[in-house]
Design an enzyme around this catalytic site. Structure first.
Site, PDB file in Angstrom:
ATOM      1  CB  CYS A 129       5.525   1.939 -16.098  1.00 58.22           C
ATOM      2  SG  CYS A 129       5.783   0.287 -16.355  1.00 58.22           S
ATOM      3  NE  ARG A 140      13.379  -6.294 -18.369  1.00 60.03           N
ATOM      4  CZ  ARG A 140      12.379  -5.458 -18.917  1.00 60.03           C
ATOM      5  NH1 ARG A 140      12.663  -4.360 -18.770  1.00 60.03           N
ATOM      6  NH2 ARG A 140      11.873  -6.011 -19.852  1.00 60.03           N
ATOM      7  CE  LYS A 153       4.883   0.969 -19.760  1.00 61.37           C
ATOM      8  NZ  LYS A 153       4.744  -0.333 -20.610  1.00 61.37           N
ATOM      9  CD1 TRP A 154      10.307   6.945 -14.967  1.00 63.29           C
ATOM     10  CD2 TRP A 154      10.336   8.912 -15.492  1.00 63.29           C
ATOM     11  NE1 TRP A 154      11.418   7.596 -14.345  1.00 63.29           N
ATOM     12  CE2 TRP A 154      11.444   8.850 -14.835  1.00 63.29           C
ATOM     13  CE3 TRP A 154      10.199  10.164 -15.786  1.00 63.29           C
ATOM     14  CZ2 TRP A 154      12.277   9.894 -14.291  1.00 63.29           C
ATOM     15  CZ3 TRP A 154      11.037  11.546 -15.593  1.00 63.29           C
ATOM     16  CH2 TRP A 154      12.243  11.137 -14.639  1.00 63.29           C
ATOM     17  CG  ASP A 155       9.126   0.432 -17.240  1.00 63.28           C
ATOM     18  OD1 ASP A 155       9.021   0.117 -15.963  1.00 63.28           O
ATOM     19  OD2 ASP A 155       8.811  -0.442 -18.113  1.00 63.28           O
ATOM     20  CG  ASP A 185       4.872  -5.526 -16.506  1.00 63.11           C
ATOM     21  OD1 ASP A 185       4.351  -4.671 -16.676  1.00 63.11           O
ATOM     22  OD2 ASP A 185       6.158  -6.033 -16.638  1.00 63.11           O
ATOM     23  CG  ASN A 213      11.738  -2.591 -15.999  1.00 59.73           C
ATOM     24  OD1 ASN A 213      10.793  -3.103 -15.492  1.00 59.73           O
ATOM     25  ND2 ASN A 213      11.561  -1.913 -16.993  1.00 59.73           N
ATOM     26  CG  ASP A 237       6.616  -0.715 -23.882  1.00 57.91           C
ATOM     27  OD1 ASP A 237       7.664  -0.837 -23.303  1.00 57.91           O
ATOM     28  OD2 ASP A 237       5.609  -0.339 -23.214  1.00 57.91           O
ATOM     29  CG  ASP A 238      12.467  -1.731 -23.340  1.00 56.81           C
ATOM     30  OD1 ASP A 238      13.598  -1.115 -23.851  1.00 56.81           O
ATOM     31  OD2 ASP A 238      12.765  -2.494 -22.501  1.00 56.81           O
TER      32      ASP A 238
END
Ligand code: GLA
Length: 714
Positions: free
Chosen positions: A515, A432, A465-467, A537, A469, A352-353
């Site tokens: 995502c 964010r 996983k394409w986020d 989440d 935010n 992940d990130d």
């Protein structure tokens, strides 16, 4: 069109143009256009005035008697020449005229294959070279109609479009009950049903990106009473658009309800150049006379066949590190998690990130977005080394990206501050600590594509996983001219789909999860480029039951990533059983699990892959007991041939020991009933009819008890 017909049309158009609200035109022998699936049909009719009217959207074969046609029933009403309710299309022509009229020119229906047909109805303004083609793709076996509009003109200059519905069908019933799916971060897809009264009810999004954060562009409309699972006439709608949307329900004085669905006209306009075709996003409709259960199964079958990438392919079981490590990791730690992934029988490790950024390392969410180079302190040997190490252990490797975004603390922002969406003279408002990149700008779009291309070209990457935010709350572009600023969010999404589509074409072997800070981008517009989505989440299983329940009305289990985590500190079995009703994954620090928990997870994943995944991912969903109604929730999946079923029961509060009534089985078949993972079988086997009428006893009594029951026809 022949000149004399065109002249007649002009004459008719001028006759009907007087603004009489109760104007009616008879339609003696006018052609009717039927857009039919196996069980439903949308019937349109060309009026004597050559406008196209809707007769009804209901069961196919039902006789629709039309003696006269009211102007308010025009099927795609344009603004400004007699139609006085909420219009589907509104344009300012190049001479400043703000009225449009649309007259039937011709239509055609062409089979695409045995299941799918395309009907195109061409309309034209009688005085302006302004054209609208209404497109309807029917999916016969799935009872789904996909509809969109293509708008173009041949005027000298740009026509301003300020309304552009994808579809605007009208319904006729005594009562209309609308269920929406609203919420916020960690509370996505919360269901709320209301009876519609006169006037306009709008469900919408104005935030352009991460647009479904507060409301998803999908709804249930129940006719003549609240929706039930298995009876009553229900229409399901779902818009294929990831940007700002509007779903407007206009109930008129004659109790007709029009649903105008499409890109949100609020704040958005489009300068349409001569010759350019503006194709609206598609709207999906399905009709059911067996309640919303059938509506759901129609959507799911459509999605597996047409709406998702690789709908027939099993989704891998992921081990994700987000909740386990946040951004605090290094190479050694990640490699040590691969062994755990193997131990719990996961297929893919998803990093992940936190893996990128050097001058502005991504150690917290305030830096690094935009600088997609591997952080050499954390991961000195790069991503392909990690992939190799995972592969050595028989695990595939996936990577998180958030390519549409930039932190001000990044090399990218220092070089290209103008690439961020922003308003002149105003301070940036961060979400964010980040900004959206302006995908209406082709240069930015190319940059974003390069990030995706480079990252997914890393040898060994087989999942992403394409986020996304943050949303847009200062919709301005340094690229678009002043008179076209209002097209930003529309062009953004066109740019986004361009990049997503490149990804799907160039990387057919890389599976992808959509995502958006949880479920902020859940729509069939983006899902055609993805295999699954991240609903929330919030992975506390108690909350997930409701969130997955909501999304499940439209999106099948194979698309719904559901991870076992420690959130909420629920019993591990309960967390596993909830995640197994979707596309199972795990997000836990496997190094810290007790040997018992590790074994329990490993057994569950193995069982899921062997006996449960295919039924859940490919089966028909039957919602049995709603978490909104009582102390217990239950749902079941049944294979198309009704030979196998898996039932999930979740005790949310103590009590309620009634048997759970199963649905969707073959009443004539006998089923072996088995608690998943147990070798004990209830004896003798039970008839499908009895399982549906009398139900099954489960061991669930206490809060957070859960059961997974397998039914196998003998
Ligand atoms: C969002 C996602 C999470 C995780 C974080 C990473 O919140 O929804 O699953 O990927 O971003 O920053």
């Amino acid at each position: 069109m022949k000149p004399q017909i065109f002249a007649t049309v002009l004459l008719l158009a001028s006759i009907v143009s007087s603004p009489a609200p109760d104007f009616q035109t008879t339609a003696p022998d006018s052609p009717s256009i039927t857009i039919a699936t196996a069980r439903s049909a949308l019937t349109l009719r060309v009026g004597a005035d050559k406008r196209v009217y809707e007769v009804g959207y209901t069961a196919s074969g039902r006789q629709m008697v039309v003696t006269n046609i009211a102007r308010e029933t025009e099927c795609y009403p344009p603004y400004g020449n007699g139609f006085i309710l909420e219009p589907a299309v509104q344009a300012r022509h190049t001479d400043g005229n703000i009225s449009t009229d649309l007259i039937y020119v011709r239509h055609s229906t062409t089979p695409v294959d045995a299941d799918v047909s395309l009907t195109r109805i061409e309309l034209k303004d009688p005085v302006y070279p302004f054209f609208v083609t209404l497109c309807y793709k029917t999916y016969a076996a799935e009872d789904v109609i996909e509809s969109w509009s293509e708008i173009r003109h041949d005027e000298d200059g740009a026509v301003t479009l300020s309304r552009f519905a994808s579809s605007a069908p009208q319904f006729k019933a005594n009562e209309y009950w609308l269920t929406q799916f609203h919420g916020d971060y960690k509370h996505e897809a919360t269901m709320d049903e209301e009876k519609l009264g006169p006037g306009i009810k709008i469900l919408d999004s104005k935030i352009g990106v991460r647009a479904s954060r507060f409301c998803i562009p999908s709804f249930v409309l129940s006719l003549n009473g609240p929706a039930t699972e298995d009876s009553g006439e229900v229409i399901g709608g779902s818009l294929e658009w990831s940007g700002s949307f509007q779903l407007a329900f206009d109930l008129d004085w004659k109790n007709r309800l029009r649903a105008l669905c499409g890109i949100n006209p609020f704040g958005e306009q489009y300068q349409l150049k001569r010759g350019e075709v503006f194709t609206t996003p598609s709207m999906l409709w399905t009709w059911s006379d067996h309640g919303k259960g059938q509506m759901t199964r129609n959507f799911h079958r459509w999605a597996r066949q047409y709406g998702l990438r690789d709908g027939a392919k099993p989704r891998p079981v992921l081990l994700n590190n987000w909740e386990a490590t946040d951004m605090n990791f290094n190479e050694q730690l990640i490699v040590s998690l691969f062994d755990g992934a193997k131990k719990i029988n996961a297929d893919t490790f998803l990093l992940d990130d936190g893996w990128f950024g050097n001058a502005h390392p991504r150690n917290k969410d305030n830096a690094g977005l935009g600088d997609w180079q591997v952080n050499s302190n954390k991961l000195p040997q790069g991503l392909s080394y990690l992939a190799q190490e995972a592969n050595k252990r028989g695990i595939d490797f996936g990577i998180w990206i958030e390519p549409e975004m930039v932190n001000p603390s990044s090399d990218l922002f220092q070089v290209h501050p103008e690439w961020a969406i922003q308003q002149p003279h105003r301070d940036f408002i961060y979400g964010r600590n980040q900004l959206d990149l302006d995908l209406s700008n082709p240069q930015v779009r190319d940059f974003v594509w390069k990030i995706v291309d480079d990252t997914l070209s890393t040898p060994g990457v087989s999942y992403t996983k394409w986020d996304a935010n943050r949303f847009v709350n200062q919709p301005g572009s340094t690229y678009l001219p002043p008179d076209d600023q209002q097209s930003l969010l529309i062009r953004y999404n066109f740019g986004l789909y361009n990049v997503m589509s490149n990804m799907a074409v160039k990387f057919p072997g890389v599976m992808a999860m959509a995502c958006s800070g949880g479920g902020g981008r859940v729509d069939y517009g983006s899902l055609k480029y993805f295999h699954s989505f991240w609903p929330s989440d919030n992975t506390d299983p108690v909350s997930r039951i409701r969130i997955q329940w909501g999304f499940g009305h439209f999106f099948p289990a194979e698309a719904m990533a559901a991870h076992v985590t420690q959130m909420g500190k629920r019993p591990l079995k309960f967390a596993i059983d909830v995640a197994m009703s979707g596309a199972l994954g795990v997000d836990m620090d496997v190094r810290k699990l007790s040997p018992t928990d590790l074994q329990q997870l490993a057994d569950a994943v193995a069982l899921y892959k062997k006996e449960i995944r295919d039924v859940v991912e490919q089966g028909d969903l039957y919602r049995l007991e709603s978490p909104y109604d009582g102390p217990r929730a239950a749902l079941g999946y049944v294979t198309a041939d009704k030979s196998r079923a898996v039932v999930f029961v979740y005790q949310l509060k103590a009590g309620d020991a009634r048997p759970v009534k199963i649905a969707g089985l073959d009443p004539q078949k006998n089923y072996r009933v088995q608690v998943a993972g147990s070798t004990e079988t209830a004896n003798p086997s039970r008839a499908g009819s009895s399982l549906m009428q009398d139900g099954i006893e489960t061991s669930c009594r206490k809060e957070f008890d859960s059961a997974v029951i397998e039914l196998t026809a003998e």
